[in-house]
Design an enzyme around this catalytic site. Sequence first.
Site, PDB file in Angstrom:
ATOM      1  N   GLY A   1      -0.031  10.141  -2.705  1.00 51.97           N
ATOM      2  CA  GLY A   1       0.791   9.119  -3.346  1.00 51.97           C
ATOM      3  C   GLY A   1       0.150   8.500  -4.560  1.00 51.97           C
ATOM      4  N   ARG A   2      -1.138   8.211  -4.491  1.00 57.02           N
ATOM      5  CA  ARG A   2      -1.814   7.547  -5.613  1.00 57.02           C
ATOM      6  C   ARG A   2      -2.083   8.496  -6.772  1.00 57.02           C
ATOM      7  NH1 ARG A   2      -4.609   7.764  -1.032  1.00 57.02           N
ATOM      8  NH2 ARG A   2      -6.660   8.751  -0.883  1.00 57.02           N
TER       9      ARG A   2
ATOM     10  N   LYS B   1       8.467   9.935   0.168  1.00 58.84           N
ATOM     11  CA  LYS B   1       8.340  11.351   0.507  1.00 58.84           C
ATOM     12  C   LYS B   1       9.048  11.666   1.825  1.00 58.84           C
ATOM     13  CE  LYS B   1       4.345  13.434  -0.126  1.00 58.84           C
ATOM     14  NZ  LYS B   1       2.951  13.919   0.069  1.00 58.84           N
TER      15      LYS B   1
ATOM     16  N   GLU C   1      -8.367   2.932  -2.188  1.00 61.37           N
ATOM     17  CA  GLU C   1      -7.752   3.701  -1.118  1.00 61.37           C
ATOM     18  C   GLU C   1      -8.427   5.062  -0.987  1.00 61.37           C
ATOM     19  OE1 GLU C   1      -3.429   3.215   0.157  1.00 61.37           O
ATOM     20  OE2 GLU C   1      -3.363   5.141  -0.902  1.00 61.37           O
TER      21      GLU C   1
ATOM     22  N   GLU D   1       8.951  -0.439   3.862  1.00 59.38           N
ATOM     23  CA  GLU D   1       9.312  -1.374   2.800  1.00 59.38           C
ATOM     24  C   GLU D   1      10.340  -0.770   1.850  1.00 59.38           C
ATOM     25  OE1 GLU D   1       4.884  -2.036   3.777  1.00 59.38           O
ATOM     26  OE2 GLU D   1       6.263  -0.332   3.543  1.00 59.38           O
TER      27      GLU D   1
ATOM     28  N   HIS E   1     -10.594 -16.138 -20.752  1.00 65.09           N
ATOM     29  CA  HIS E   1     -10.321 -17.542 -20.475  1.00 65.09           C
ATOM     30  C   HIS E   1     -10.135 -17.796 -18.982  1.00 65.09           C
ATOM     31  CE1 HIS E   1      -9.790 -18.686 -24.743  1.00 65.09           C
ATOM     32  NE2 HIS E   1      -9.473 -17.408 -24.861  1.00 65.09           N
TER      33      HIS E   1
ATOM     34  N   LYS F   1       0.430  -0.978   9.917  1.00 68.90           N
ATOM     35  CA  LYS F   1       1.839  -0.590   9.967  1.00 68.90           C
ATOM     36  C   LYS F   1       2.322  -0.497  11.411  1.00 68.90           C
ATOM     37  CE  LYS F   1       1.766   2.253   5.740  1.00 68.90           C
ATOM     38  NZ  LYS F   1       1.951   3.628   5.230  1.00 68.90           N
TER      39      LYS F   1
END
Length: 547
Positions: free
Chosen positions: A271-272, A210, A357, A216, A388, A508
């Site tokens: 964002g999510r 954004k 979050e 990253e 399993h 951060k």
Amino acid sequence: MTKGRGTLSQRPEWLALAQHCETVRSLHLRDLFAADAERAERFAVEAGGLLLDYSKNRITDETLRLLLDLARASGLKERIEAMFGGEKINVTEGRAVLHVALRAPRQSRLLVDGENIIPGVHAVLDRMSAFAERVRGGDWRGHSGRPIRHVVNLGIGGSDLGPRMVWEALRHYGQPDLQIAFVSNIDGSDFTSVTRELDPAETLFIVCSKTFTTQETLANAHAARRWCLDATGDESAIAKHFVAVSSNAQEVARFGIDPANMFGFWDWVGGRYSCTSAVGLSVMIGIGPERFREMLAGFHALDEHFRTAPFERNLPVLLALLGVWYNGFFGCESHCVLPYSQSLWRLPAYLQQLDMESNGKGIGLDGNPVAHQTGPIIWGEPGTNGQHAFYQLLHQGTRLVPCDFIGFSRSNAPLGRHHHMLMANCFAQSQALAFGRTRREVEEEGVSARLVPHRSFEGNRPSNTILAPLLTPGVLGKLIALYEHKVFVQGAIWGINSFDQWGVELGKQLADRIIPQLEADAEPELSHDASTNALIGHYRRGRSSLR
């Protein structure tokens, strides 16, 4: 939190549930089902093709009544109206929360600061659709004139988890000659492993950030830029092989992307919650605009169900209240999501961010610490793989872990008896968790006395089952919206802000201080804590030893 009524744990509705829990705690699901022949029908709700069977929960009619009382006393109806009405319910950032607008029909009307935002939403969707069709049809070509065969989404967090999960879920609707890939991790192996087999002349990168400053994502974007330039040797190639999902046109242009190929979104989209915005461009290219809009229609259908259905028949409200019940009164600290669909293998990871979050908060809306548990730890894997791996703990461990089983009546990839076997396991596992196997039943099977304790199952482990006919774009939209609104309801009851994420900022900031200390040629002066200083020193010595 409703004003003037004290903290959540002091309110009469909460205290009534705490008292009621003492009477329910000793009840077993075997006895609850035996005493009520209609339990499975009464504790089940269907909406929009999604069936929620919540009968295998440690609840009675009284439990449900008390939980609904709590929801109403928490002002849930008013909170829902405030969100859908565009009020700035994200109080710490002064923003509206309107991911629901991203999937509203074109003729809808929703005002934010006096402006109807729906036309802007559809303008972006229309631009996305036109661009997606150009890529899919081969009209958008790379620098050398060859069509695009590979699309790589560069993002992190919601700009990766959402579109990646949706693509994996719907990739069987994809165009065979067009491959979609994702790079998110700052670990260089992520970028190199994805691009190793790609041809730069046929690759398009979508940079999702954004602000166009996400550490990253920008590191991976610059690695992609170098990779592209090494192959073409021409700066002008960047405009043909990169587009952006951002709101920072200046930085986008500085990178070399034509701002005409920038797809924007708004600060009222977290964002999510953004996979239905331009962040979903990679998905739209993959499955096509028509299928993407089918997904949006599914989201909207569940949005409307959540907004209008009475709480006692409201899927997100019921799921949320059950989570509050186990979290607040049984002390359950985690919740397991078990999709019986390999296509949904990324769903638990997506829900981890959505839930943890959003509701991983210890401070209430009033700025004071909360006195109750909030968001659970979300985890899970697809069935039958998880059976399993960790189901042993679910069945016989010392922790009570509520589960959501998610299944489909038909498979998108029918193969012999596979789907019958898959869903038989889905139903059997929830049955085994609920009812277990008594010592007497084990003894009657002729098991030796020494092994009887080991082969007995207590049962009484709660679960929900969500069942749909087929995993389609529309059904996926409904499923994601179901969990989005569940998280919202729980945040409203716990009295927290589900729409900020200040907890991710400190790390951060500290990383920005440490990066130059790791890169420095001369020994840097360190002023961190003793452990961090020592780790930086060890890291630097380790690098020197490899030269």
